[in-house]
Motif scaffolding. Structure first.
Motif, mmCIF file in Angstrom:
data_model
loop_
_atom_site.group_PDB
_atom_site.id
_atom_site.type_symbol
_atom_site.label_atom_id
_atom_site.label_comp_id
_atom_site.label_asym_id
_atom_site.label_seq_id
_atom_site.Cartn_x
_atom_site.Cartn_y
_atom_site.Cartn_z
ATOM 1 N N VAL A 194 25.234 8.346 2.426
ATOM 2 C CA VAL A 194 24.841 7.800 1.126
ATOM 3 C C VAL A 194 23.549 8.488 0.694
ATOM 4 O O VAL A 194 22.560 8.476 1.431
ATOM 5 N N GLN A 195 23.562 9.117 -0.493
ATOM 6 C CA GLN A 195 22.407 9.882 -0.971
ATOM 7 C C GLN A 195 21.854 9.284 -2.262
ATOM 8 O O GLN A 195 22.536 9.225 -3.284
ATOM 9 N N PHE A 196 20.585 8.848 -2.186
ATOM 10 C CA PHE A 196 19.911 8.246 -3.329
ATOM 11 C C PHE A 196 19.061 9.244 -4.113
ATOM 12 O O PHE A 196 18.618 8.937 -5.224
ATOM 13 N N PHE A 247 26.007 -0.456 -0.340
ATOM 14 C CA PHE A 247 26.837 0.371 -1.223
ATOM 15 C C PHE A 247 28.130 0.779 -0.527
ATOM 16 O O PHE A 247 29.199 0.768 -1.134
ATOM 17 N N ALA A 248 28.052 1.140 0.746
ATOM 18 C CA ALA A 248 29.255 1.541 1.485
ATOM 19 C C ALA A 248 30.238 0.374 1.571
ATOM 20 O O ALA A 248 31.430 0.530 1.288
ATOM 21 N N LYS A 287 24.830 6.246 7.004
ATOM 22 C CA LYS A 287 23.546 6.937 7.018
ATOM 23 C C LYS A 287 23.075 7.095 5.580
ATOM 24 O O LYS A 287 23.745 7.709 4.756
ATOM 25 N N GLY A 288 21.922 6.526 5.282
ATOM 26 C CA GLY A 288 21.353 6.633 3.948
ATOM 27 C C GLY A 288 20.232 7.660 3.913
ATOM 28 O O GLY A 288 19.600 7.938 4.926
ATOM 29 N N PRO A 320 24.687 5.674 -5.847
ATOM 30 C CA PRO A 320 24.307 6.877 -5.102
ATOM 31 C C PRO A 320 25.547 7.745 -4.885
ATOM 32 O O PRO A 320 26.680 7.281 -5.047
ATOM 33 N N ARG A 321 25.331 9.003 -4.536
ATOM 34 C CA ARG A 321 26.452 9.863 -4.168
ATOM 35 C C ARG A 321 26.836 9.519 -2.729
ATOM 36 O O ARG A 321 25.984 9.310 -1.878
#
Length: 170
Positions: A94-96, A16-17, A55-56, A105-106
């Motif tokens: 990255v926040q799922f 995603f990043a 960092k996820g 994700p945010r």
């Protein structure tokens, strides 16, 4: 979203990043394999390069300084963590949590110094090993009555990415 392994969270977070930096027009190079150096991605804009550690998370927080906590308090652990990170490397968080599989994700961008400042203020100033996206401290906690949150200005936007390049790009 169903909980997945930490390995899958990490792979998805990096993807995603990389995708969002590419979508904004940056050239992106992804490192693959175990035990990477300080960063996971490199993004390039013109003659500037940005090293990015991704960092996820799927639980609302990013555990960052736990391995530095042994034998010291939270503030010292945060300082040790900060001293082990290059000042020109930024983090993409990255926040799922709370997202469906078809949703983005945010995502947030921050420097190690910015992260350390927020961690030091966490739990009512005691400090914390976990950077929380949003956390209300309960009545029995050290930070009772306080709320920790990732600053709104860290949101991964085109402007925030541009600012990161201007400030931390090499």
């Amino acid at each position: 979203m169903k909980a997945i392994s930490s390995w899958h969270v990490g792979v998805a977070a990096e993807a995603f990043a990389a995708a969002l930096f590419a979508r904004l027009g940056y050239d992106v190079s992804v490192q693959y394999g175990a035990n990477q150096p300080e960063y996971d991605l490199i993004a390039v804009s013109g003659d500037k390069m940005l090293k990015i550690s991704v960092k996820g998370s799927q639980d609302g927080g990013w555990g960052l300084t736990q391995s530095y906590k042994k034998g010291c308090d939270y503030q010292e652990a945060i300082q040790k963590w900060l001293s082990n990170h290059h000042k020109k490397t930024i983090f993409c968080l990255v926040q799922f949590k709370g997202t469906e599989n078809h949703e983005m994700p945010r995502m947030y961008l921050a420097s190690p110094v910015e992260i350390a400042e927020v961690l030091k203020k966490s739990a009512g100033g005691r400090g914390e090993t976990i950077l929380y996206e949003y956390h209300e401290w309960g009545p029995r906690a050290a930070g009772r009555g306080t709320i920790d949150r990732v600053p709104d200005e860290w949101r991964f936007t085109a402007e925030r990415a541009k600012d990161m390049f201007e400030t931390y790009g090499q």
